[in-house]
Design a protein around this motif. Structure first.
Motif, short mmCIF file in Angstrom:
data_model
loop_
_atom_site.label_atom_id
_atom_site.label_comp_id
_atom_site.label_asym_id
_atom_site.label_seq_id
_atom_site.Cartn_x
_atom_site.Cartn_y
_atom_site.Cartn_z
N TYR A 12 70.96 47.37 -13.12
CA TYR A 12 71.28 47.73 -12.36
C TYR A 12 71.88 49.62 -12.58
CZ TYR A 12 75.28 49.69 -8.84
OH TYR A 12 76.12 50.44 -7.79
N SER A 66 62.95 44.79 -6.68
CA SER A 66 63.34 42.79 -6.14
C SER A 66 62.43 42.00 -6.78
CB SER A 66 63.97 42.46 -5.23
OG SER A 66 65.08 43.92 -4.81
N SER A 67 61.48 41.59 -6.28
CA SER A 67 60.33 40.97 -6.07
C SER A 67 59.96 40.66 -7.84
CB SER A 67 59.28 41.04 -5.54
OG SER A 67 59.40 40.94 -4.05
N GLU A 73 70.72 37.67 -9.42
CA GLU A 73 70.10 36.81 -8.51
C GLU A 73 70.55 37.51 -6.52
OE1 GLU A 73 69.32 32.71 -8.32
OE2 GLU A 73 67.97 33.19 -10.09
N MET A 75 69.87 44.12 -2.71
CA MET A 75 69.25 45.25 -3.13
C MET A 75 68.93 46.50 -2.39
SD MET A 75 66.79 47.21 -5.69
CE MET A 75 67.07 45.55 -7.06
N THR A 125 61.99 48.76 -2.85
CA THR A 125 62.99 47.97 -3.29
C THR A 125 62.78 46.70 -3.19
OG1 THR A 125 64.74 49.76 -1.90
CG2 THR A 125 65.41 47.04 -1.99
N SER A 184 61.46 41.89 -10.48
CA SER A 184 62.17 41.84 -11.05
C SER A 184 62.77 39.91 -11.09
CB SER A 184 64.03 42.37 -10.59
OG SER A 184 63.62 43.50 -10.35
N LEU A 224 69.66 41.16 -6.60
CA LEU A 224 68.69 41.38 -6.29
C LEU A 224 67.90 41.61 -4.83
CD1 LEU A 224 66.72 39.82 -9.92
CD2 LEU A 224 67.02 42.87 -8.97
#
Length: 152
Positions: free
Chosen positions: A57, A106-107, A135, A141, A102, A109, A138
């Motif tokens: 984070y 996120s994808s 989850e 996010m 972003t 991650s 993300l």
């Protein structure tokens, strides 16, 4: 385009620019503190699982805050040079790039989450708890990054 900031006194201009940014950063980190309080009430395992997500984070927040500061200075330079179109283009490009980054971050991650957290020392038993916290973080996010973008 009226750039009142260019003709107003420096002190009020700085305060009007830094106050929302400082408030936005404070709220960004306050949510982590409030999360810690409530998750701590669930138990030590849950709190430990949440603490593994904090470096991830913090990395995301720091990256986007730094990028927002860089964009802000470029836009400010363009405004100072009275290049209104360039300032609008930089702002638009930054927003599009932040949205793209972003979604991409996120994808990626989601894809590397298990490997990443095992490298950070998460056990097999604790991984589901870490995922329960990560989850939604993300998925949301984009809202976090939108809040950071809003401050510049």
């Amino acid at each position: 385009m009226d750039a009142k900031i260019l003709s107003s006194p420096v002190r009020p201009a700085l305060i009007s620019m830094t106050a929302p940014a400082a408030f936005g950063m404070l709220m960004t980190f306050m949510f982590q503190l409030i999360d810690t309080y409530f998750v701590g009430k669930l138990g030590t395992q849950e709190l430990a699982a949440m603490s593994f997500s904090y470096p991830v984070y913090l990395l995301v927040v720091s990256f986007f805050m730094g990028a927002a500061a860089g964009v802000s200075s470029s836009v400010a330079k363009a405004l100072g040079e009275k290049q209104w179109v360039k300032a609008k283009q930089l702002t638009t490009l930054a927003i599009v790039a932040f949205v793209f980054l972003t979604v991409l971050l996120s994808s990626i991650s989601f894809w590397v989450m298990d490997t990443l957290f095992f490298a950070l020392g998460v056990t097999e038993v604790m991984l589901p708890l870490v995922k329960q916290y990560m989850e939604p973080l993300l998925i949301g996010m984009f809202a976090l990054v939108a809040g950071l973008i809003e401050t510049w």
